[in-house]
Design an enzyme around this catalytic site. Sequence first.
Site, PDB file in Angstrom:
ATOM      1  N   GLU A 113      -0.052  -7.497  -6.426  1.00 35.10           N
ATOM      2  CA  GLU A 113       0.815  -6.897  -7.431  1.00 35.10           C
ATOM      3  C   GLU A 113       2.259  -7.222  -7.141  1.00 35.10           C
ATOM      4  OE1 GLU A 113      -1.254  -2.946  -9.331  1.00 35.10           O
ATOM      5  OE2 GLU A 113       0.061  -2.689  -7.633  1.00 35.10           O
ATOM      6  N   CYS A 172       9.979  -6.603  -6.496  1.00 35.84           N
ATOM      7  CA  CYS A 172       9.365  -6.403  -5.179  1.00 35.84           C
ATOM      8  C   CYS A 172       8.167  -7.332  -5.034  1.00 35.84           C
ATOM      9  CB  CYS A 172       8.937  -4.946  -5.066  1.00 35.84           C
ATOM     10  SG  CYS A 172       8.046  -4.618  -3.561  1.00 35.84           S
ATOM     11  N   CYS A 203      -2.726  -6.123   5.123  1.00 35.09           N
ATOM     12  CA  CYS A 203      -1.745  -6.130   6.209  1.00 35.09           C
ATOM     13  C   CYS A 203      -2.460  -5.771   7.501  1.00 35.09           C
ATOM     14  CB  CYS A 203      -0.635  -5.111   5.933  1.00 35.09           C
ATOM     15  SG  CYS A 203       0.674  -5.127   7.204  1.00 35.09           S
ATOM     16  N   CYS A 219      -0.224   0.652   9.960  1.00 35.15           N
ATOM     17  CA  CYS A 219       0.543   1.902   9.899  1.00 35.15           C
ATOM     18  C   CYS A 219      -0.336   2.953   9.211  1.00 35.15           C
ATOM     19  CB  CYS A 219       1.836   1.712   9.114  1.00 35.15           C
ATOM     20  SG  CYS A 219       2.825   0.353   9.766  1.00 35.15           S
ATOM     21  N   CYS A 249      -0.007   3.988   5.328  1.00 36.80           N
ATOM     22  CA  CYS A 249       0.243   2.969   4.311  1.00 36.80           C
ATOM     23  C   CYS A 249      -1.042   2.431   3.681  1.00 36.80           C
ATOM     24  CB  CYS A 249       1.031   1.820   4.925  1.00 36.80           C
ATOM     25  SG  CYS A 249       1.296   0.442   3.802  1.00 36.80           S
ATOM     26  N   CYS A 297       7.153   0.243  -4.310  1.00 35.64           N
ATOM     27  CA  CYS A 297       6.418  -1.001  -4.088  1.00 35.64           C
ATOM     28  C   CYS A 297       5.798  -1.077  -2.712  1.00 35.64           C
ATOM     29  CB  CYS A 297       7.312  -2.206  -4.337  1.00 35.64           C
ATOM     30  SG  CYS A 297       8.635  -2.368  -3.166  1.00 35.64           S
TER      31      CYS A 297
END
Length: 377
Positions: free
Chosen positions: A96, A117, A124, A128, A131, A355
């Site tokens: 996105e 963004c 990823c 974290c 997230c 974002c």
Amino acid sequence: MKFEPAKRPLTGETLESLASSLAERGEKPFRARQILDWVYKKRARSWDDMTNLPKGLRSWLDATFALMPASLVLNRHSADVTDKLLLELEDGSLIETVIIRAPQDGVGVDHSRKTICISTQVGCAMGCVFCASGLEGLKRDLGAGEIVAQLLQVCYAEDARTPRARAELASFDNIVVMGMGEPLANYDALIRALTIVNADWGLGFGARRITVSTSGLVPKIIRLADEPLGFRLAISLHGATDEVRARIMPINKAYPLAKLLPAVRTFSERHGRMVTLEFILIEGVNDSMDQARRLRDISLDLHAHVNLIPYNTVEGLPWKRPEVVRQLAFADILERSGVSVTLRREKGHDIAAACGQLRLKTERERGDSRVAAEVST
Ligand code: SAH
Ligand code: SF4
């Protein structure tokens, strides 16, 4: 982790790399600039649009390069300030790209400042805990061409929304690399992409209007400080002590504050500009007044701007944002000491919050009939 597409994306070529491929074919040197001009200045959508190129060259280009390596699946134009483009890559991965409009008083949304963004990875690896992007780990890095393609798709969408004369093609004001992925973990593709975005033969977009956000890969921050293009830097701090930061960001074990903060100082000294410290406020995790005071000390010491972001809840994760009074008390501790601080509360207005969590639905929506239904409505 690399993905080799069937054809090289044209959006990943620099003037030099394209010129050398053309030279091997015996083409004249000016052709490379002509082709990139069609892509970035005239927004050609097919090889046949490139009318001043000989037919033979056009068919060679078609056989060699993908003109656009990301196709638009869905443009969610929303009533609030964010638009989301859902893009599909050649291997079926979905990413996105977000357009955030910050309306300027009295001139309406069409004249608002636009921040784009962009993502640098599918998923990823940093893990974290708060997230959405990291929930399913890293699928793969994006190539430079796929990073640049996101911006070009934004241009196409904006051109279509407000038809204008060719000379006045849609543009935007800022680029933030705060979408899915850790940009500095895909360093070479990031720099190549931003070089293309910045170059006069590319999008011609000023490096000072580009912000790279990182969770704190120290050696890469130092490398970034040495790049000739002066990008802005934002650090996802989210904890003002090692104890708190390590609890929510695994990267803090490899690069604790004693390593991270000097690297940030190196960057800001070399660039002579303020670095931004992003600090998500998560209830009961990092929102104590002790954290506020320590964050104040860090930002005064680094002469850094602080962006406080009330946490946006993520489906399936237990975290939430603190009450507004607590957010204000936290911000007040910084403000009273003269720290440059922003705390945004309006929905969608905060860039990092809007974002920073693109990941949530994208892959899950893959194959989901809702996407097809939304596209057709
Ligand atoms: N990997 C990079 C850039 C992408 S994340 C980084 O971590 O900096 C962009 C920003 O969104 C980061 O500051 C991130 O911590 C933040 N973010 C992630 N999830 C969020 C959430 N649920 N609410 C608010 N901000 C979030
Ligand atoms: Fe990755 Fe950034 Fe999310 Fe951390 S906050 S998991 S580094 S995208």
